[in-house]
Design an enzyme around this catalytic site. Structure first.
Site, PDB file in Angstrom:
ATOM      1  N   ASP A  54       0.828  -1.186   0.000  1.00 27.35           N
ATOM      2  CA  ASP A  54       0.000   0.000   0.000  1.00 27.35           C
ATOM      3  C   ASP A  54       0.873   1.250   0.000  1.00 27.35           C
ATOM      4  O   ASP A  54       1.994   1.250   0.515  1.00 27.35           O
ATOM      5  CB  ASP A  54      -0.903   0.034   1.234  1.00 27.35           C
ATOM      6  CG  ASP A  54      -1.932  -1.079   1.234  1.00 27.35           C
ATOM      7  OD1 ASP A  54      -2.252  -1.581   0.140  1.00 27.35           O
ATOM      8  OD2 ASP A  54      -2.400  -1.442   2.319  1.00 27.35           O
ATOM      9  N   ARG A  55       0.343   2.316  -0.548  1.00 26.77           N
ATOM     10  CA  ARG A  55       1.104   3.573  -0.637  1.00 26.77           C
ATOM     11  C   ARG A  55       1.670   4.024   0.702  1.00 26.77           C
ATOM     12  O   ARG A  55       2.841   4.417   0.777  1.00 26.77           O
ATOM     13  CB  ARG A  55       0.216   4.665  -1.242  1.00 26.77           C
ATOM     14  CG  ARG A  55       0.925   5.987  -1.442  1.00 26.77           C
ATOM     15  CD  ARG A  55       0.042   6.975  -2.174  1.00 26.77           C
ATOM     16  NE  ARG A  55       0.771   8.175  -2.545  1.00 26.77           N
ATOM     17  CZ  ARG A  55       0.308   9.105  -3.361  1.00 26.77           C
ATOM     18  NH1 ARG A  55      -0.891   8.982  -3.900  1.00 26.77           N
ATOM     19  NH2 ARG A  55       1.036  10.167  -3.646  1.00 26.77           N
TER      20      ARG A  55
END
Length: 263
Positions: A54-55
């Site tokens: 995930d970012r």
């Protein structure tokens, strides 16, 4: 530049900074700095993704240097043949270890998943956790005069979207900085009081069989400066795994709080 954790003629692993996208996405067309293009430019060759982070999550990201190796590695991830270890900071006190076996309904993005089936049944999801250390800080965030946190080690057995974040929220011990499944008031207070405006989740290591040689391979990624500063402030610096151990500055008594290390 981005830190390379491991590289040979078949694959490369990097330490993804928090906040970086893995590749360009129509979810954020304005973002110019992404992992894939950065690594491609550093190596002077094309790279292939085999899994995702995930970012807001930092840590080990594995990339293949050919489509054939990418196919093999992707198969290992899909068949759960890769062991993943994460570290996180959770709200509240957790003790010992345990397993979270809690099915998760697929999370759909309004743009990226607009054509996906909206009523999919919950999918099996299993995560293991181990509490490493706890701390109580003399800081009021919310209704209590102090704030409690636990450093945890997490190992997902399955790979559902936001699995670790959702499982910790299910335990009522959300990860600090989780803007989707966490405690918004705690996130804001934590960022302000401890200079830590990020999701406290780091992919520390991957263990797998090399896709070409078949030999066991363990890839580690150290913690960034935000993590290191927090470890000092919370009195947790002595519990780092050996591969991540760094020289920490001496913390003042005012910065330290009584912490409990689980046996």
């Amino acid at each position: 530049m981005i830190e390379i954790c491991y590289q040979d003629e078949y694959l490369v692993a990097v330490n993804k900074p928090a906040g970086w996208l893995v590749h360009r996405s129509w979810l954020d067309r304005r973002e110019k700095i992404v992992v894939m293009q950065t690594v491609r430019d550093m190596l002077g060759q094309h790279v292939f993704t085999v899994h995702r982070l995930d970012r807001p999550t930092s840590g080990v990201l594995l990339l293949a240097l050919s489509s054939e190796v990418a196919h093999t590695l992707s198969g290992q991830f899909e068949q759960h043949q890769v062991s993943k270890t994460y570290h996180g900071v959770a709200r509240g006190y957790l003790d010992g270890d345990g397993t979270i076996d809690y099915a998760l309904t697929p999370e759909l993005d309004k743009i990226a998943d607009k054509f996906a089936q909206p009523d999919k049944a919950p999918q099996p999801a299993v995560s293991h956790y181990r509490a490493l250390a706890r701390v109580e800080m003399p800081v009021a965030i919310g209704r209590y005069p102090t704030s409690r946190y636990t450093l945890i080690e997490l190992s997902p057995e399955t790979g559902r979207k936001h699995q670790l974040r959702r499982h910790m929220s299910h335990l009522h011990h959300p990860l600090i900085g989780d803007s989707t499944h966490g405690d918004l008031r705690q996130n804001r207070g934590f960022a302000r009081m401890f200079e830590c405006p990020r999701l406290m989740l780091h992919a520390s290591s991957l263990m797998l069989n090399h896709p070409v040689t078949g030999k066991p391979l363990k890839i580690n990624a150290g913690w960034d400066q935000t993590w290191q500063n927090l470890m000092v402030r919370f009195g947790w610096s002595g519990i780092l795994p050996d591969f991540e151990r760094v020289e920490f500055p001496t913390a003042s008594r005012q910065d330290m709080a009584s912490s409990t290390l689980n046996p």
